[in-house]
Write a protein that holds these residues in place. Structure first.
Motif, PDB file in Angstrom:
ATOM      1  N   TRP A 224       0.881  -0.825   0.215  1.00  0.00           N
ATOM      2  CA  TRP A 224      -0.330   0.106   0.298  1.00  0.00           C
ATOM      3  C   TRP A 224       1.082   1.160  -0.349  1.00  0.00           C
ATOM      4  O   TRP A 224       1.644   1.740   0.726  1.00  0.00           O
ATOM      5  N   SER A 225       0.310   2.800  -0.394  1.00  0.00           N
ATOM      6  CA  SER A 225       0.884   3.763  -1.031  1.00  0.00           C
ATOM      7  C   SER A 225       0.368   4.440   0.584  1.00  0.00           C
ATOM      8  O   SER A 225      -0.186   4.611   0.975  1.00  0.00           O
ATOM      9  N   SER A 226       1.881   5.030   1.241  1.00  0.00           N
ATOM     10  CA  SER A 226       1.803   5.483   2.308  1.00  0.00           C
ATOM     11  C   SER A 226       0.871   7.230   2.058  1.00  0.00           C
ATOM     12  O   SER A 226       0.494   7.843   2.886  1.00  0.00           O
ATOM     13  N   ALA A 227       1.307   7.562   1.306  1.00  0.00           N
ATOM     14  CA  ALA A 227       1.089   9.093   0.194  1.00  0.00           C
ATOM     15  C   ALA A 227      -0.320   9.658  -0.069  1.00  0.00           C
ATOM     16  O   ALA A 227      -0.228  10.364  -0.641  1.00  0.00           O
ATOM     17  N   GLY A 228      -0.357   7.782  -0.417  1.00  0.00           N
ATOM     18  CA  GLY A 228      -2.238   8.561  -1.418  1.00  0.00           C
ATOM     19  C   GLY A 228      -2.821   9.408  -0.437  1.00  0.00           C
ATOM     20  O   GLY A 228      -3.279   9.290   0.988  1.00  0.00           O
ATOM     21  N   VAL A 249       3.209  -4.293   3.738  1.00  0.00           N
ATOM     22  CA  VAL A 249       4.646  -3.723   3.093  1.00  0.00           C
ATOM     23  C   VAL A 249       4.052  -1.835   2.627  1.00  0.00           C
ATOM     24  O   VAL A 249       3.219  -1.835   1.741  1.00  0.00           O
ATOM     25  N   GLU A 250       4.571  -0.880   3.180  1.00  0.00           N
ATOM     26  CA  GLU A 250       3.937   0.283   2.539  1.00  0.00           C
ATOM     27  C   GLU A 250       4.917   0.976   1.934  1.00  0.00           C
ATOM     28  O   GLU A 250       6.189   0.732   1.877  1.00  0.00           O
ATOM     29  N   VAL A 251       4.789   1.606   0.763  1.00  0.00           N
ATOM     30  CA  VAL A 251       5.199   1.833  -0.287  1.00  0.00           C
ATOM     31  C   VAL A 251       5.919   3.875  -0.132  1.00  0.00           C
ATOM     32  O   VAL A 251       4.234   4.188  -0.180  1.00  0.00           O
ATOM     33  N   ASP A 252       6.203   4.735   0.410  1.00  0.00           N
ATOM     34  CA  ASP A 252       6.750   5.927   0.030  1.00  0.00           C
ATOM     35  C   ASP A 252       6.512   6.925  -0.983  1.00  0.00           C
ATOM     36  O   ASP A 252       7.288   6.101  -2.001  1.00  0.00           O
ATOM     37  N   ASP A 253       6.207   8.049  -1.261  1.00  0.00           N
ATOM     38  CA  ASP A 253       6.596   8.084  -2.345  1.00  0.00           C
ATOM     39  C   ASP A 253       5.776   8.178  -3.590  1.00  0.00           C
ATOM     40  O   ASP A 253       6.207   7.814  -4.697  1.00  0.00           O
TER      41      ASP A 253
END
Length: 279
Positions: A224-228, A249-253
């Motif tokens: 999952w995206s952390s910036a969404g 697992v989080e994905v930055d930017d």
């Protein structure tokens, strides 16, 4: 592109490799090419299959009587897996979250593992400003062709109402032109998309059908995206906690289309999961 003929109509797809099946889905108004920057970075020893779902960027329309509601599209995904003889497949979700409901509908017998990139879930149907704009465009006469033409204008598609909150990196003109060409060319392709958009959702049903994933016991990676802003960050943790073998697992930017924003990061996380959870 090879084609498989289902009850709903022809589904085009691309595939390469041999081994356990990994089926990569996509969202509205995009097609299999959304995965182009990731696919060659994934490990060998798997059969990667990328269908073009009838969500507005598919090359050939479905049959006029095809059921393309939320339930109908779940049946289509299940029929696609069956037609290709895929079993114990890894199903990869992105943007369109409708196929999360395969478990709720009792159609997930061919699915062994899940990978969830940012996608619709719980009551987030349609998602955020882009989802609401898609619904609005579908209800205004001539609205959908107009919206497709607007997507081709770089500065317009960067706005939050269109794709500005879908991808953090600028989307290439050639990529977007290819996504919008089928819908601009064919009123039947637009008809197919409108059938799905016209599906009536109720929050209670959507939440219950998402929460049916508590009965999915296979390994699951929530990437999952952390910036969404369109798919809430909290939904990633909620989904991972919901599934008995879920991992977050989080994905930055990155925003929703994280495979375009951070292809190397997405490919690495998917590869580690696929190799570790290989059947």
């Amino acid at each position: 592109m090879p084609t498989v003929d289902l009850a709903a109509g022809p589904i085009h797809y691309v595939e390469h490799g041999d081994g356990p099946a990994v089926v990569l889905l996509h969202g509205l108004l995009v097609n299999h090419t959304v995965w182009d920057e990731v696919i060659d970075r994934l490990p060998a020893g798997f059969r990667y299959v990328r269908p073009d779902l009838p969500l507005g960027a598919h090359p050939e329309p479905m049959r006029p009587d095809a059921d393309l509601s939320l339930h109908g599209l779940n049946r289509l995904v299940a029929d696609f897996l069956a037609a290709l003889g895929l079993t114990d497949a890894t199903l990869v979700h992105s943007d369109w979250g409708g196929a999360l409901f395969l478990t709720a509908y009792g159609l997930d017998e061919r699915v062994g593992r899940l990978i969830l990139l940012p996608c619709e879930a719980f009551d987030n149907f349609p998602p955020g400003l882009p989802g609401k704009m898609a619904v609005l465009a579908s209800r205004i006469p001539g609205g959908l062709p107009l919206a497709l033409r607007q997507l081709r204008v770089s500065w317009l598609r960067k706005t939050p109402l269109l794709l500005g909150w879908m991808a953090r990196r600028p989307l290439r003109d050639d990529l977007v032109r290819a996504w919008t060409e089928p819908g601009l060319r064919s009123k039947e392709v637009r008809r197919d998309l409108l059938k799905y958009v016209a599906t009536h959702f109720t929050a209670t049903e959507l939440v219950a059908d998402t929460e049916a994933l508590q009965h999915f016991t296979g390994p699951a990676l929530v990437l999952w995206s952390s910036a969404g802003k369109v798919m809430p960050r909290s939904h990633g943790r909620r989904l991972a906690n919901l599934m008995p073998n879920g991992t977050l697992v989080e994905v930055d930017d990155a925003y929703v289309l994280s495979m375009l924003d951070r292809p190397e990061t997405i490919a690495r996380a998917m590869s580690e999961f696929l190799v570790a959870k290989r059947p």
